[in-house]
Design an enzyme around this catalytic site. Structure first.
Site, mmCIF file in Angstrom:
data_model
loop_
_atom_site.group_PDB
_atom_site.id
_atom_site.type_symbol
_atom_site.label_atom_id
_atom_site.label_comp_id
_atom_site.label_asym_id
_atom_site.label_seq_id
_atom_site.Cartn_x
_atom_site.Cartn_y
_atom_site.Cartn_z
ATOM 1 N N ASP A 87 0.845 -1.190 0.000
ATOM 2 C CA ASP A 87 0.000 0.000 0.000
ATOM 3 C C ASP A 87 0.886 1.246 0.000
ATOM 4 O OD1 ASP A 87 0.665 -0.938 2.696
ATOM 5 O OD2 ASP A 87 -0.467 0.798 3.419
ATOM 6 N N GLU A 150 0.101 -0.940 5.861
ATOM 7 C CA GLU A 150 1.130 -0.355 6.719
ATOM 8 C C GLU A 150 0.938 1.146 6.881
ATOM 9 O OE1 GLU A 150 4.974 1.320 8.031
ATOM 10 O OE2 GLU A 150 3.829 1.793 6.214
#
Length: 374
Positions: A87, A150
């Site tokens: 991400d 994250e």
């Protein structure tokens, strides 16, 4: 052994770079959750693509309901883990190239996520591939783990740990070199005070007096609050990210703390609470305790050796003010990808990685993984 692995990395470097660009092309910013896409369609697409790349390299893969997935080499329950994320943060303005193009110019690949963290975790995948293709014997299986949350809360890791054992040791290539043996603690704290129509002016004055006296007039180490803790390894407390707001009948003021391992969050809260008036309340919104490993542990020494052997640079272990998956995944330390002096690249416009650094990272990771797994 180092020469064998380096030769394999060089041989596969074009495939490595293509795989990174293929992932950078996917704009994996967190979106609205769906039944089969917990963090949105684009992070899911990045995970599916990463696992497809890993399968193409001959690894066994597993997708845990599009929260997180991994590629594994070797058999056994106790495994070495390399944990990164797919991400990315939002793009922002100021790009000279399309942010998801993976544009190459002057020996650099540009794109959101190329450094943080698609380039490094795919470099780790190819580092393991080099070990596999070289036919080197390892005594522990190795997993390259692809997270997808994250940047927005670490909600992928609890999902993983509910279904899989944690690694017995490993690293996250989402910080800097040399090996990081300690991370500061991180906390988000909110001060709040309630008001009504009758006491509004008095309450505002009380709240603002507190903020002006103990926070806004304080140094960034929180000295007015009595929380200016410091030690030689982790440095001084950092208080930042001030934010004021209003919610129904409450005034709110949020701060973030980056604190050294010498103090616990309970001690910090106790110091703060001693400064509060009766009307002002304090709430701990979020906390990640400091992470600290012994500098002479097998894990830290093995990563230090890999870094020094490949780069011929000083690999003395360091600490960081940053926060990585090491906060929530047991038994891992931050290791790479940024070299000393490389700062202010990720999360900014025109995020990039030097191609030479990508290849060097893969060589370091390959030696590191082999040191841990052999």
């Amino acid at each position: 052994m180092e020469e064998i692995l380096n030769d394999k990395i060089e041989y596969y470097k074009d495939e490595l770079l293509k795989s990174i660009i293929d992932l950078v092309n996917i704009g994996s910013i967190k979106e609205k959750s769906k039944i089969d896409a917990p963090f949105g369609e684009m992070p899911k697409a990045a995970l599916v693509k990463a696992l497809e790349i890993a399968e193409g390299l001959g690894f066994k893969t597993k997708n845990l309901d599009n929260y997180i997935g991994y590629a594994q080499y070797g058999e056994g329950e106790d495994y070495i883990g390399v944990l990164g994320h797919l991400d990315v943060v939002p793009v922002g303005e100021g790009w000279k190239f399309p942010p998801f193009s993976g544009h190459i110019e002057n020996g650099k690949i540009y794109g959101r996520g190329v450094l943080d963290n698609k380039g490094p975790i795919i470099s780790a995948l190819y580092a393991l591939y080099a070990i596999k293709e070289a036919g080197l014997k390892i005594n522990k299986p190795v997993r390259i783990i692809f997270g997808t949350d994250e940047e927005s809360g670490f909600n992928d890791i609890p999902y993983y740990l509910e279904r899989e054992k944690p690694p017995i040791m490993g690293f996250t290539p989402d910080c800097k070199y040399p090996v990081v043996y300690g991370e500061r603690g991180r906390a988000n704290i909110q001060f709040q005070i309630e008001y009504n129509d009758e006491n509004y002016e008095r309450i505002i004055e009380e709240f603002f007096n507190f903020l002006n006296t103990y926070i806004l007039s304080s140094k960034s180490n929180g000295d007015r609050l009595g929380i200016n803790f410091s030690d030689e390894e982790f440095g001084t407390m950092e208080m930042r990210n001030y934010n004021i707001g209003i919610e129904e009948s409450k005034l709110l003021f949020n701060i973030s703390l980056s604190y050294p391992a010498i103090v616990s969050i309970d001690e910090i809260l106790e110091k703060m609470e001693s400064k509060l008036s009766e009307n002002i309340k304090l709430e701990l919104l979020l906390n990640y305790n400091p992470v600290k490993f012994e500098k002479d542990s097998f894990l830290v020494r093995s990563l230090q050796k890999a870094y020094e052997d490949v780069t011929n640079l000083d690999g003395t272990p360091v600490t960081t003010t940053g926060g990585t998956y090491a906060k929530i995944m047991p038994n891992i330390v931050p290791f790479g990808p940024s070299f000393p002096g490389q700062k202010g690249i990720s999360h900014n416009p025109n995020e990039y990685m030097d191609i030479s650094d990508i290849i060097l990272n893969a060589k370091i990771f390959s030696q590191a993984i082999y040191n841990l797994a052999k």
